[in-house]
Scaffold this motif. Structure first.
Motif, PDB file in Angstrom:
ATOM      1  N   ARG A  87      70.405  34.301  40.926  1.00 15.77           N
ATOM      2  CA  ARG A  87      70.152  32.856  40.851  1.00 15.77           C
ATOM      3  C   ARG A  87      70.103  32.237  42.242  1.00 15.77           C
ATOM      4  O   ARG A  87      69.367  31.278  42.480  1.00 15.77           O
ATOM      5  N   LYS A  88      70.898  32.772  43.163  1.00 14.99           N
ATOM      6  CA  LYS A  88      70.826  32.311  44.559  1.00 14.99           C
ATOM      7  C   LYS A  88      69.429  32.564  45.129  1.00 14.99           C
ATOM      8  O   LYS A  88      68.844  31.716  45.808  1.00 14.99           O
ATOM      9  N   SER A  89      68.896  33.763  44.854  1.00 13.50           N
ATOM     10  CA  SER A  89      67.587  34.129  45.406  1.00 13.50           C
ATOM     11  C   SER A  89      66.488  33.227  44.852  1.00 13.50           C
ATOM     12  O   SER A  89      65.496  32.962  45.546  1.00 13.50           O
ATOM     13  N   ILE A  90      66.656  32.741  43.614  1.00 13.95           N
ATOM     14  CA  ILE A  90      65.668  31.816  43.037  1.00 13.95           C
ATOM     15  C   ILE A  90      65.633  30.523  43.840  1.00 13.95           C
ATOM     16  O   ILE A  90      64.555  29.994  44.155  1.00 13.95           O
ATOM     17  N   LEU A  91      66.810  29.997  44.204  1.00  8.01           N
ATOM     18  CA  LEU A  91      66.859  28.759  44.982  1.00  8.01           C
ATOM     19  C   LEU A  91      66.220  28.950  46.352  1.00  8.01           C
ATOM     20  O   LEU A  91      65.529  28.055  46.855  1.00  8.01           O
ATOM     21  N   HIS A  92      66.433  30.105  46.967  1.00  8.43           N
ATOM     22  CA  HIS A  92      65.786  30.372  48.255  1.00  8.43           C
ATOM     23  C   HIS A  92      64.266  30.447  48.082  1.00  8.43           C
ATOM     24  O   HIS A  92      63.507  29.964  48.938  1.00  8.43           O
ATOM     25  N   ALA A  93      63.806  31.013  46.962  1.00 12.30           N
ATOM     26  CA  ALA A  93      62.362  31.087  46.701  1.00 12.30           C
ATOM     27  C   ALA A  93      61.781  29.687  46.486  1.00 12.30           C
ATOM     28  O   ALA A  93      60.669  29.393  46.950  1.00 12.30           O
ATOM     29  N   VAL A  94      62.523  28.832  45.797  1.00 12.70           N
ATOM     30  CA  VAL A  94      62.052  27.454  45.593  1.00 12.70           C
ATOM     31  C   VAL A  94      61.976  26.717  46.921  1.00 12.70           C
ATOM     32  O   VAL A  94      61.022  25.975  47.198  1.00 12.70           O
ATOM     33  N   ALA A  95      62.986  26.926  47.794  1.00 11.61           N
ATOM     34  CA  ALA A  95      62.973  26.288  49.122  1.00 11.61           C
ATOM     35  C   ALA A  95      61.744  26.729  49.915  1.00 11.61           C
ATOM     36  O   ALA A  95      61.070  25.907  50.552  1.00 11.61           O
ATOM     37  N   ASP A  96      61.452  28.018  49.864  1.00 16.69           N
ATOM     38  CA  ASP A  96      60.265  28.520  50.570  1.00 16.69           C
ATOM     39  C   ASP A  96      58.983  27.899  50.003  1.00 16.69           C
ATOM     40  O   ASP A  96      58.059  27.549  50.752  1.00 16.69           O
ATOM     41  N   ALA A  97      58.925  27.765  48.669  1.00 13.66           N
ATOM     42  CA  ALA A  97      57.732  27.213  48.025  1.00 13.66           C
ATOM     43  C   ALA A  97      57.529  25.745  48.400  1.00 13.66           C
ATOM     44  O   ALA A  97      56.390  25.297  48.595  1.00 13.66           O
ATOM     45  N   LEU A  98      58.616  25.000  48.511  1.00 17.94           N
ATOM     46  CA  LEU A  98      58.500  23.588  48.915  1.00 17.94           C
ATOM     47  C   LEU A  98      57.899  23.473  50.313  1.00 17.94           C
ATOM     48  O   LEU A  98      57.010  22.642  50.556  1.00 17.94           O
ATOM     49  N   LEU A  99      58.381  24.284  51.220  1.00 17.45           N
ATOM     50  CA  LEU A  99      57.859  24.237  52.592  1.00 17.45           C
ATOM     51  C   LEU A  99      56.401  24.682  52.643  1.00 17.45           C
ATOM     52  O   LEU A  99      55.589  24.093  53.369  1.00 17.45           O
ATOM     53  N   ALA A 100      56.058  25.689  51.862  1.00 19.19           N
ATOM     54  CA  ALA A 100      54.686  26.201  51.866  1.00 19.19           C
ATOM     55  C   ALA A 100      53.695  25.207  51.285  1.00 19.19           C
ATOM     56  O   ALA A 100      52.511  25.214  51.645  1.00 19.19           O
ATOM     57  N   ASN A 101      54.171  24.344  50.396  1.00 17.42           N
ATOM     58  CA  ASN A 101      53.281  23.386  49.721  1.00 17.42           C
ATOM     59  C   ASN A 101      53.525  21.949  50.186  1.00 17.42           C
ATOM     60  O   ASN A 101      53.155  20.997  49.486  1.00 17.42           O
ATOM     61  N   HIS A 122      57.118  19.668  40.193  1.00 17.60           N
ATOM     62  CA  HIS A 122      57.438  20.499  39.028  1.00 17.60           C
ATOM     63  C   HIS A 122      56.624  21.793  39.073  1.00 17.60           C
ATOM     64  O   HIS A 122      57.148  22.887  38.799  1.00 17.60           O
ATOM     65  N   LYS A 123      55.363  21.690  39.429  1.00 23.28           N
ATOM     66  CA  LYS A 123      54.494  22.868  39.491  1.00 23.28           C
ATOM     67  C   LYS A 123      54.980  23.855  40.556  1.00 23.28           C
ATOM     68  O   LYS A 123      55.047  25.063  40.313  1.00 23.28           O
ATOM     69  N   VAL A 124      55.325  23.321  41.712  1.00 19.32           N
ATOM     70  CA  VAL A 124      55.779  24.183  42.810  1.00 19.32           C
ATOM     71  C   VAL A 124      57.074  24.903  42.418  1.00 19.32           C
ATOM     72  O   VAL A 124      57.228  26.109  42.652  1.00 19.32           O
ATOM     73  N   ILE A 125      58.003  24.168  41.811  1.00 21.49           N
ATOM     74  CA  ILE A 125      59.303  24.761  41.459  1.00 21.49           C
ATOM     75  C   ILE A 125      59.156  25.807  40.367  1.00 21.49           C
ATOM     76  O   ILE A 125      59.700  26.907  40.457  1.00 21.49           O
ATOM     77  N   THR A 126      58.427  25.477  39.312  1.00 21.80           N
ATOM     78  CA  THR A 126      58.326  26.409  38.178  1.00 21.80           C
ATOM     79  C   THR A 126      57.534  27.665  38.543  1.00 21.80           C
ATOM     80  O   THR A 126      57.797  28.739  38.006  1.00 21.80           O
ATOM     81  N   GLU A 127      56.563  27.527  39.454  1.00 19.41           N
ATOM     82  CA  GLU A 127      55.816  28.706  39.877  1.00 19.41           C
ATOM     83  C   GLU A 127      56.659  29.641  40.737  1.00 19.41           C
ATOM     84  O   GLU A 127      56.342  30.834  40.870  1.00 19.41           O
ATOM     85  N   ALA A 128      57.743  29.100  41.288  1.00 19.68           N
ATOM     86  CA  ALA A 128      58.630  29.923  42.102  1.00 19.68           C
ATOM     87  C   ALA A 128      59.666  30.653  41.255  1.00 19.68           C
ATOM     88  O   ALA A 128      60.374  31.530  41.773  1.00 19.68           O
ATOM     89  N   LEU A 129      59.770  30.313  39.992  1.00 26.89           N
ATOM     90  CA  LEU A 129      60.730  30.983  39.117  1.00 26.89           C
ATOM     91  C   LEU A 129      60.251  32.394  38.799  1.00 26.89           C
ATOM     92  O   LEU A 129      59.050  32.620  38.622  1.00 26.89           O
ATOM     93  N   PRO A 130      61.156  33.360  38.691  1.00 28.74           N
ATOM     94  CA  PRO A 130      60.740  34.732  38.383  1.00 28.74           C
ATOM     95  C   PRO A 130      60.231  34.838  36.951  1.00 28.74           C
ATOM     96  O   PRO A 130      60.586  34.043  36.081  1.00 28.74           O
ATOM     97  N   LYS A 131      59.395  35.828  36.686  1.00 28.99           N
ATOM     98  CA  LYS A 131      58.837  36.026  35.355  1.00 28.99           C
ATOM     99  C   LYS A 131      59.919  36.312  34.328  1.00 28.99           C
ATOM    100  O   LYS A 131      59.762  36.017  33.140  1.00 28.99           O
ATOM    101  N   SER A 132      61.025  36.886  34.775  1.00 24.48           N
ATOM    102  CA  SER A 132      62.114  37.195  33.853  1.00 24.48           C
ATOM    103  C   SER A 132      62.743  35.941  33.271  1.00 24.48           C
ATOM    104  O   SER A 132      63.368  35.983  32.212  1.00 24.48           O
ATOM    105  N   VAL A 133      62.582  34.817  33.956  1.00 24.73           N
ATOM    106  CA  VAL A 133      63.097  33.521  33.468  1.00 24.73           C
ATOM    107  C   VAL A 133      61.969  32.711  32.832  1.00 24.73           C
ATOM    108  O   VAL A 133      62.113  32.164  31.748  1.00 24.73           O
ATOM    109  N   GLY A 134      60.850  32.619  33.522  1.00 23.75           N
ATOM    110  CA  GLY A 134      59.695  31.893  32.996  1.00 23.75           C
ATOM    111  C   GLY A 134      59.669  30.443  33.419  1.00 23.75           C
ATOM    112  O   GLY A 134      60.720  29.823  33.641  1.00 23.75           O
ATOM    113  N   PRO A 135      58.468  29.859  33.525  1.00 24.25           N
ATOM    114  CA  PRO A 135      58.324  28.472  33.991  1.00 24.25           C
ATOM    115  C   PRO A 135      58.818  27.435  33.002  1.00 24.25           C
ATOM    116  O   PRO A 135      59.043  26.282  33.376  1.00 24.25           O
ATOM    117  N   ASN A 136      58.997  27.804  31.728  1.00 23.75           N
ATOM    118  CA  ASN A 136      59.419  26.823  30.722  1.00 23.75           C
ATOM    119  C   ASN A 136      60.889  26.472  30.807  1.00 23.75           C
ATOM    120  O   ASN A 136      61.376  25.661  30.019  1.00 23.75           O
TER     121      ASN A 136
END
Length: 520
Positions: free
Chosen positions: A306-320, A438-452
């Protein structure tokens, strides 16, 4: 100057009460709404049902008054519909004339039959007459002349013959080039099933490819010839030809005004609806259930995952960041055009450095102490029997928050860290900003969790459906006025947390609610 031209159709179920008598208060309210629209410069035509019902009441009364007691004991023949129409039409129009006269509005009667529209000269004269009446600020009131109509079969297209007043209103909207057609019914719009069924959901935007297969139609109208089936058919014919149609309730005191304002009520029919509505669009329950399923998958992950998901979301925010700022600038520009206060615009604006700050906050949050599964209190009840107080996720949280797009990121990050599913409804002023975030955050979620895991509610009118889902949603946090909080509390069985909601989650170390378990 462009002037909006609208056509309204009032169904028999709106004109009459359940006992068949005229609904005088309802008709009076409709006439007042028409007067207000005309005062706002909107041109209108009116199509009304109800003549047969009025005539049937009159003829039944007359038959009873002129019959002996013996006559009344005999089986009564059903009254002829054409005779009822002939008798009732004058009474119905007299009522409209009286109601509009009280509002200093003149009205006119135009009776038509199916055969009339086969004559091109009639169509031309019809258009000229209606235009003249509208210029004189007279309300043209149409009705099918049932008494002499030779109609035998339903019409199959919008070029000629009509079947009932629903299809007549669609035909007139096309002939007179209306900008909008509103079909008023005794229900709020088109539902997926019987409106009385709690499982039925209101369809806000009709998609023929989707709803033709999903919608189950009940019986015809309790009083008229049509019912919802006829309305849907007529609405789709008009919408396919380029005229937007809304099926809505004629029982609300401000229904017409709300439709004309563009409020999210009733069911919209539009030829381009498929361009802006996903054919796989989910309803309130489906969205909440998907968030619940996502939260359970999220809870199955380790703390490090779950920590790694937050780091992925942070990266996605900066990238977008560029896309986010572009959408936010569009929201700000629209808010300025609409005269929104400077204070609200200040909260709406994503200032320079804000995205970087949010990304940094997410990384800090990721490195915080694990909030889930912490033993807060341990009590020995008996030998080898210990009662533990342990932090755990809430489940699914619905948060209604103000027009501050950065709040969406903060709330979503808290939900991810604490293993909760989330439904978000932000302020309409930040619609584009919320959508891209919302789009940026949900796209950063892993497939094992899903955007929903995180659902975005796009309209406040969807909230009533969500508030009914006490079997799926575990907590509602309204972040707004006292009136909003009180309204939500009065509308749901779901626990509601008032203005301290977000700080409450933080004070619990993001663990959501505290529940009890035991360990032996």
């Amino acid at each position: 100057m462009w002037v909006l031209f609208s056509a309204f159709k009032v169904g028999t179920a709106v004109v009459t009460r359940h006992d068949g008598r005229l609904a005088l208060g309802r008709l009076g309210a409709l006439c007042e709404q028409v007067k207000e629209l005309m005062s706002d410069g909107i041109e209108v035509i009116f199509v009304t049902s109800g003549a047969v019902g009025v005539g049937r009441q009159k003829l039944r009364h007359q038959r009873m008054m002129n019959s002996s007691f013996v006559d009344l004991q005999k089986p009564q023949m059903e009254l002829d519909g054409k005779a009822c129409a002939a008798v009732g039409q004058s009474g119905l129009m007299a009522l409209y004339d009286s109601l509009f006269s009280q509002l200093d509005v003149a009205s006119s009667q135009l009776l038509v039959t199916d055969n009339d529209f086969q004559d091109p000269a009639f169509r031309q004269q019809l258009s000229e007459t209606v235009n003249n009446l509208i210029q004189l600020r007279v309300v043209p009131i149409f009705n099918e002349n049932d008494a002499i109509s030779t109609r035998k079969a339903p019409y199959k297209d919008s070029t000629g013959i009509f079947w009932d007043n629903d299809s007549l209103s669609a035909l007139l909207a096309l002939e007179l080039k209306a900008d909008l057609l509103i079909l008023l019914s005794d229900v709020e719009g088109l539902y997926t099933g019987p409106p009385s069924d709690p499982k039925s959901q209101l369809i806000h935007t009709y998609l023929k490819e989707k709803h033709d297969e999903e919608v189950t139609f009940g019986e015809k109208s309790r009083v008229g010839r049509g019912g919802m089936t006829a309305k849907v058919y007529a609405a789709w014919q008009a919408a396919s030809a380029g005229i937007p149609v809304v099926i809505s309730s004629g029982c609300a005191v401000d229904g017409l005004q709300r439709v004309m304002r563009g409020d999210h009520i009733g069911t919209l029919f539009h030829k381009d609806a498929h361009l802006w509505v996903d054919l796989k669009e989910t309803g309130a329950r489906e969205m909440a259930v998907a968030a619940r399923d996502g939260s359970r998958r999220l809870q199955g992950l380790t703390s490090e995952e779950r920590k790694s998901i937050l780091h992925a979301v942070a990266d996605a925010l900066l990238a977008n960041e560029a896309k986010i700022k572009a959408e936010n600038e569009a929201d700000v520009e629209l808010a300025q055009q609409n005269g929104i206060s400077k204070a609200l615009i200040g909260r709406l604006t994503i200032k320079a450095g804000k995205i970087a700050g949010l990304a940094s906050s997410l990384r800090t949050l990721a490195d915080m102490k694990e909030p889930v599964g912490e033993v807060l209190k341990r009590t020995e009840i008996a030998e080898d029997l210990i009662l533990e107080k342990t932090s755990c996720p809430l489940g699914v949280v619905l948060v209604v928050f103000e027009s501050r797009p950065d709040a969406l990121v903060q709330i979503a990050s808290l939900a991810i860290r604490s293993g909760n599913g989330l439904l978000l409804k932000g302020g309409k002023e930040a619609a584009r900003s919320n959508a891209i975030l919302h789009k940026v955050i949900t796209e950063a979620l892993p497939k094992s969790v899903g955007p929903n895991l995180i659902g975005l509610v796009t309209s406040r009118d969807e909230i009533p459906d969500l508030l009914k889902l006490d079997d799926v949603i575990d907590l509602v946090i309204p972040r707004g006025s006292n009136q909003l909080v009180a309204q939500i509390k009065a509308s749901t069985k779901i626990p509601v947390l008032g203005h301290a909601g977000l700080s409450f989650l933080i004070s619990l170390n993001l663990s959501g609610c505290i529940c009890f378990g035991r360990s032996i």
